[in-house]
Design an enzyme around this catalytic site. Structure first.
Site, PDB file in Angstrom:
ATOM      1  N   GLU A   1      -4.479 -30.187   7.616  1.00 57.46           N
ATOM      2  CA  GLU A   1      -4.371 -29.356   6.590  1.00 57.46           C
ATOM      3  C   GLU A   1      -5.783 -28.401   6.705  1.00 57.46           C
ATOM      4  OE1 GLU A   1      -5.015 -31.255   2.933  1.00 57.46           O
ATOM      5  OE2 GLU A   1      -5.760 -29.515   1.920  1.00 57.46           O
TER       6      GLU A   1
ATOM      7  N   ASP B   1      -5.941 -33.952   3.192  1.00 54.29           N
ATOM      8  CA  ASP B   1      -6.784 -34.586   2.258  1.00 54.29           C
ATOM      9  C   ASP B   1      -6.155 -35.745   1.599  1.00 54.29           C
ATOM     10  OD1 ASP B   1      -8.832 -33.005   3.468  1.00 54.29           O
ATOM     11  OD2 ASP B   1      -8.716 -31.584   1.526  1.00 54.29           O
TER      12      ASP B   1
ATOM     13  N   TYR C   1       0.723  -1.143  -0.040  1.00 52.04           N
ATOM     14  CA  TYR C   1       0.072   0.030   0.067  1.00 52.04           C
ATOM     15  C   TYR C   1       0.943   1.299  -0.062  1.00 52.04           C
ATOM     16  CZ  TYR C   1      -4.583  -1.715   0.015  1.00 52.04           C
ATOM     17  OH  TYR C   1      -5.905  -2.349  -0.365  1.00 52.04           O
TER      18      TYR C   1
END
Lengths: 703, 425
Positions: B254, B306, B168
């Site tokens: 996860e 997963d 920014y």
């Protein structure tokens, strides 16, 4: 329940309206004539609904006309007229008096008291809202277009198609129109029509919807009379029912055919499809001249479009070819045996098939087994022996059929079409060599264009099969799928979603493997065709890529200095700020620097070196680099291309016979400026397109 | 269900009751047995750690044929002085009319090298020039200069900012944050220091809960008393210290959802452990924190991800580092992570119903096949087997697939059983 009774009521009703129903007992063995079958299943031939029927009728007539003109190497001139016939006019045509409605409630569009109340309430509410909006000062939208009450009134059209083709022999006319599945295009040959169905289906549809006969007038080149025939079809017996069949005087030495038919249709919904069809047909057959007219009682709705001829180079007439051994089945072998004039098996093999030479025929017969000999009469073959031949045909290796029998549109024509249709910034075309699918040769040609006016962003796909445009079922087509899924446009510096891409693919074959019932699309499951399409498109893209890259480079060349200069303040500002910070921290004796750096920092604090100094020095450097790069670019690209000139060719006098573009154009222009002539020739004007000569093959000019 | 949970909370070790609803529940042995297994695991990990700790392997020990580049933690002042010398040389060069040009170590995948001895990815020594006076590099060169200036200011003021802050400060030039972030990594490479030494941090992403006590900027944090959400992992690792723990292992999760289940069920009280998640791909802070925990506490790390190629990829980032940050892989990687689940073979072993499995997309399969070619997968035959099974069966499943047996199946049956069977690779 008998079989008839098991039909749904709707179907029964429909059947009733079509054919007078006779009482039948339950288990009578019935037979259907081909005409009846197609009348029952008219969607097979593209007569799904009145609108589609109108479209298909136009299409079949136009395609017949083109085939006919091309068969005698005549540049086609096709005039097609659709005339809106009002209801009362139609009634008077069939000799039916107009009937006033007596029992209003009997009709479907009768507005019951309840519906009326509802509608009025709705209108009142709408007015209220509008009044409210108006009082608030909101922008008032135009009065809500009152939807015309949906009428189920059918509309009728007279479709007339006139061409300058071969015409038809006087005596054959009735059978050519009044007998389904009879035709002249059954041979193994690349033709637009195939099944002997088109014109007959139109007739069946007219019989089903209006009951009016078809009118044909035709004249052949050497005839001094015109045949006139008015007929309809006896659907049950599949034979023509002739009203008038006579010879008339041929006033203006005309040859060709004019067909007039009155059918139910729907112009409103299929208007754009029909116009698209005509436009795309003009794209792929630039050597033809089309005049399309739509006439109705309200003049503002009338449409007249003239698609002028843009070239007089016609692709060669496709020649009839013999079957490839791998493309025949048992029935076909039997038919060939029945039809052949050859006496013995050896001659039969050698002459009735392609790619079977003398020695190969001998080897084949040897391989068939001891029952076969070259001299055996071919008509004496037993069913088992024919099966053996068929098996061998399946297993043996044959050379692929050549594409000589095909007549692709040609890169030149494709290119003209693309330029005409899209006015692109760039275009590339490619014509593949003949390939084979199930014993039928096919050729894929492609054109890819970038940019253009009135072209929407993303992929615009135009498909052609045997030089007819395909408009329906785009999503499942092999071309669409390939262009969307299998081409990585980014590789060619083309942005699939942002750029205006035109993809034209034309496939010609002795047998186009259409999917579905109508001639609407080619399935995506034939790997030979899919990969040929992919290669063709990729080849075009590769040609475009070099142009695009060059263009990017040229643009870079122009903008280099600007884009470099843009960043100078940012970079020098950052560096100067850091120098200043450093000089300050040095002043506070926080840090020690090397002598060279101390000098620099001193200069900074003494304002001898400022932001401006850095800026100037960096600008100098950028200018120097820019100069060097420009020099390098110039040496790389060589001498600047010569400026292009717009060439104007004076309009031709009507009736002047152009021998071909090749000779006059080469005479006018130096070879290097040939590209300028590569525009589309329209009314004798050449629109310069600024295309590169390199994209176009020299062979076009020799065609 | 509700009363059962109430009952269970206080009496954690009453697992012997059989529950016909939860498959495989009967196979579970008492917690004490499982704890025993875990203790042996911990002891072996500690032993391994202490033996290797005596001689930590570094790049220089290996005598690799290709030269490799690694960064080190630098103090603020040395960062400052290297920036200054770079800028001074640029100033001289500009004044001499030669413009300026960066020499940036390439971070492309062609410049990456997996070193099996170290079990992580390192950066080779290829560099690219980034001259100002070239259309294709002018933008990046300018951004690099600007970032250098911003970091120089950070050094002068010795403060920390986030990557977002940095972006920014000059939105107009940077255009979007990915550009300033990428250049920030380039600057780390140019200066040869870690990103944390630039005093630029990423926003907090990872969370930790469980048997861990550490000091964050001087405050002592007890991760068992952080509520359900856990403690956010502090972005600058240098303010973390004094790690203490009585856990037996670190559980890497996860998914946020699975983490929540574990935290809410107070899994770490039943089996003393530290639970960490980075909610997907781990950020630098989480990886630094993991490594610190692993080296200081010498605990075994087991992972619950997963059963899809992406899960394994996350595992690999923890284990061997990401390609993007490979210049700092020495500080960011946690070696020797055990893959506990969900593994492709579990799908059948635990009879996960068909409707909970998902077909792999073409992209998934491609990623899976690509992973099979990666060295860090190949070095572990068990992983290769599992991944091949996944690619072959073309099925994937998320941790949440276990919820088909009840929301708490994960904490009550699956994890204990896996631990009991030492079913990790």
């Amino acid at each position: 329940m008998d079989t008839e009774g098991s039909n749904s009521p709707a179907e029964t009703k429909k059947a009733k309206s079509k054919t007078p129903r006779k009482p039948k007992s339950a288990h009578v063995l019935k037979q259907k004539s081909p005409a009846e079958f197609f009348a029952d299943n008219k969607n097979i031939a593209g007569f799904d609904n009145p609108g589609k029927s109108l479209y298909t009728t136009v299409r079949e007539l136009v395609e017949n006309s083109l085939d006919s003109a091309e068969s005698i190497s005549e540049l086609p001139v096709v005039e097609i007229t659709i005339e809106d016939i009002g209801k009362s006019k139609f009634n008077s045509m069939i000799g039916l008096a107009d009937h006033e409605r007596v029992d209003e409630e009997l009709y479907d569009d009768f507005e019951s008291a309840k519906a009326r109340e509802k509608r009025l309430a709705k209108e009142a509410r709408h007015q209220e809202i509008q009044a409210k909006n108006a009082s608030v000062g909101k922008k008032v939208k135009g009065p809500m277009a009152t939807k015309p009450t949906k009428s189920r009134e059918a509309s009728y059209y007279r479709v007339t198609c006139k061409d300058n083709g071969r015409g038809m022999p006087h005596d054959d006319i009735p059978n050519m129109f009044g007998r389904v599945l009879s035709g002249t295009k059954y041979g193994l040959k690349q033709t637009r029509g195939k099944f002997g169905l088109g014109a007959k289906m139109a007739l069946i549809w007219s019989k089903m919807s209006t009951g009016l006969p078809i009118e044909i007038s035709s004249s052949m080149k050497s005839q001094n009379y015109t045949s006139f025939c008015r007929l309809d079809i006896d659907i049950h017996r599949n034979i023509p029912h002739i009203h008038v069949h006579e010879k008339r005087e041929n006033m203006d030495i005309w040859h060709g055919a004019e067909i007039q038919i009155v059918i139910e249709g729907n112009w409103t919904t299929y208007r754009s499809k029909i116009l698209h069809y005509m436009r795309q047909m003009a794209v792929i057959t630039p050597y033809a001249q089309f005049l399309f007219k739509f006439l109705s009682d309200t003049p503002e709705k009338n449409v007249t479009v003239r698609f002028a001829r843009r070239t007089d180079i016609m692709p060669p007439i496709p020649v009839e070819t013999k079957y490839h051994p791998s493309a025949v089945d048992l029935l076909l072998i039997k038919r060939l045996i029945a039809e052949t004039s050859k006496q013995n098996l050896f001659q039969f093999l050698q002459h009735e098939f392609v790619n079977v030479g003398k020695s190969y025929a001998e080897r084949l017969i040897g391989e068939m087994g001891p029952d076969f000999s070259p001299k055996m009469p071919v008509k004496s073959l037993t069913a088992q022996q024919i099966v053996r031949i068929h098996q061998l045909f399946r297993q043996a290796k044959f050379d692929d059929p050549s594409g000589n029998c095909l007549s692709p549109a040609g890169e030149y024509n494709l290119r003209l079409g693309i330029i005409k249709e899209l006015h692109p910034d760039m275009v590339a075309t490619y014509s593949g060599s003949a390939q084979v699918f199930e014993g039928h040769p096919f050729i894929v040609e492609a054109g890819v264009s970038v940019g253009g006016k009135d072209v929407k962003q993303g992929l615009n796909i135009f498909r052609f099969a045997n030089r007819i445009p395909l408009l329906f079922e785009q999503g499942a087509d092999v071309v669409t799928r390939t262009a969307i899924k299998r081409i990585n446009w980014n590789n060619y510096k083309i942005n699939q979603t942002q750029d205006k891409i035109g993809v034209f693919v034309s496939i010609v074959s002795t047998k186009i493997p259409f999917k579905g019932t109508g001639k609407e699309y080619i399935g995506d499951d034939i790997s030979e065709i899919a990969s040929a399409v992919k290669t063709a498109i990729q080849q075009c893209c590769a040609q475009l890529k070099s142009k695009i890259v060059k263009r990017i480079q040229a643009r870079e060349q122009q903008e280099r200095k600007r884009s470099l200069n843009k960043y100078i303040p940012n970079a020098t500002g950052a560096i100067y700020d850091m120098l200043k910070d450093m000089s300050q921290s040095r002043a506070s004796k926080k840090k020690r620097y090397e002598d060279k750096d101390v000098d620099l920092l001193n200069q900074v604090s003494a304002h001898l070196v400022t932001k401006q100094t850095l800026k100037e020095k960096l600008t100098q450097h950028v200018e120097q680099v820019d100069y060097e790069m420009a020099l390098e670019y110039a040496t790389q690209t060589g001498v600047k291309e010569e400026p292009r000139e717009d060439v104007y060719i004076p309009p031709l006098e009507a009736g002047v016979n152009w021998v071909g573009l090749s000779r006059p154009s080469t005479a006018w222009c130096s070879p290097t400026s040939l590209r300028v002539v590569l525009g589309c020739i329209d009314n004798g004007f050449v629109w310069p397109t600024g295309l590169e000569a390199g994209m176009c093959d020299a062979k076009i000019w020799q065609a | 269900m509700a009363d059962k949970r109430k009952r269970r909370r206080p009496v954690d070790d009453s697992d012997s009751e059989s529950d016909s609803k939860l498959p495989f529940k009967s196979k579970l042995k008492p917690d004490s047995t499982i704890l025993q297994t875990l203790k042996t695991l911990k002891d072996s990990a500690t032993a391994a750690a202490s033996s290797s700790a005596t001689k930590p392997l570094t790049l220089s020990d290996l005598n690799l044929s290709t030269a490799c580049r690694e960064v080190t933690d630098l103090s603020l002042s040395s960062v400052q002085s290297s920036i200054e010398s770079l800028i001074l040389s640029f100033a001289h060069s500009i004044l001499a009319g030669n413009g300026f040009s960066f020499s940036v170590p390439s971070r492309s995948s062609a410049n990456q090298l997996y070193v099996p001895e170290l079990d992580r990815i390192v950066l080779k020594d290829k560099t690219a020039v980034r001259p100002f006076a070239n259309v294709s590099t002018v933008r990046k060169a300018t951004i690099t200069t600007r970032i250098l200036q911003l970091i120089h200011q950070l050094c002068l003021k010795s403060i920390h900012v986030t990557k977002r802050d940095l972006f920014y400060t000059d939105v107009k030039l940077f255009q979007d944050q990915t550009q300033s972030d990428a250049v920030l990594d380039d600057v780390s490479c140019i200066l040869g220091c870690t990103r944390s030494s630039l005093n630029v941090v990423a926003a907090e992403k990872g969370v930790v809960v469980g048997r861990l006590i550490f000091s964050d900027n001087g405050d002592m944090i007890d991760c068992t008393k952080m509520g359900m959400g856990g403690k956010a992992i502090p972005p600058n690792i240098d303010r973390v210290g004094d790690m203490q723990s009585d856990a037996l292992f670190i559980l890497l999760v996860e998914k946020d959802a699975a983490y929540m289940r574990l935290a809410e069920d107070r899994f770490y009280n039943r089996f003393p452990c530290i639970i960490v998640t980075a909610k997907g791909q781990p950020d630098v802070a989480t990886r630094l924190f993991m490594r610190k925990m692993k080296t200081e506490l010498k605990l075994p790390v087991i992972a619950l991800v997963d059963s899809d190629p992406y899960g394994l990829k996350i595992l690999s980032v923890y284990g061997c580092g990401s390609k993007n940050m490979s210049y700092d892989s020495a500080n960011l990687t946690t070696p020797d992570i055990k893959w506990l689940g969900i593994r492709p073979s579990d799908l059948d072993k635990y009879k996960i119903p068909e409707q909970c499995r998902l077909p792999m997309t073409e992209q998934d399969i491609k990623t899976g096949k690509d992973l099979l070619e990666e060295d860090f997968v190949k070095k572990n035959p068990g992983w290769v087997e599992e991944l091949s099974l996944m690619v072959k069966s073309k099925q994937k499943a998320e941790i949440q697939a276990l919820s088909s047996f009840g929301f708490q199946y994960l904490t009550e049956v699956y994890l204990p059983l896996k631990l009991q069977q030492k079913d990790w690779l």
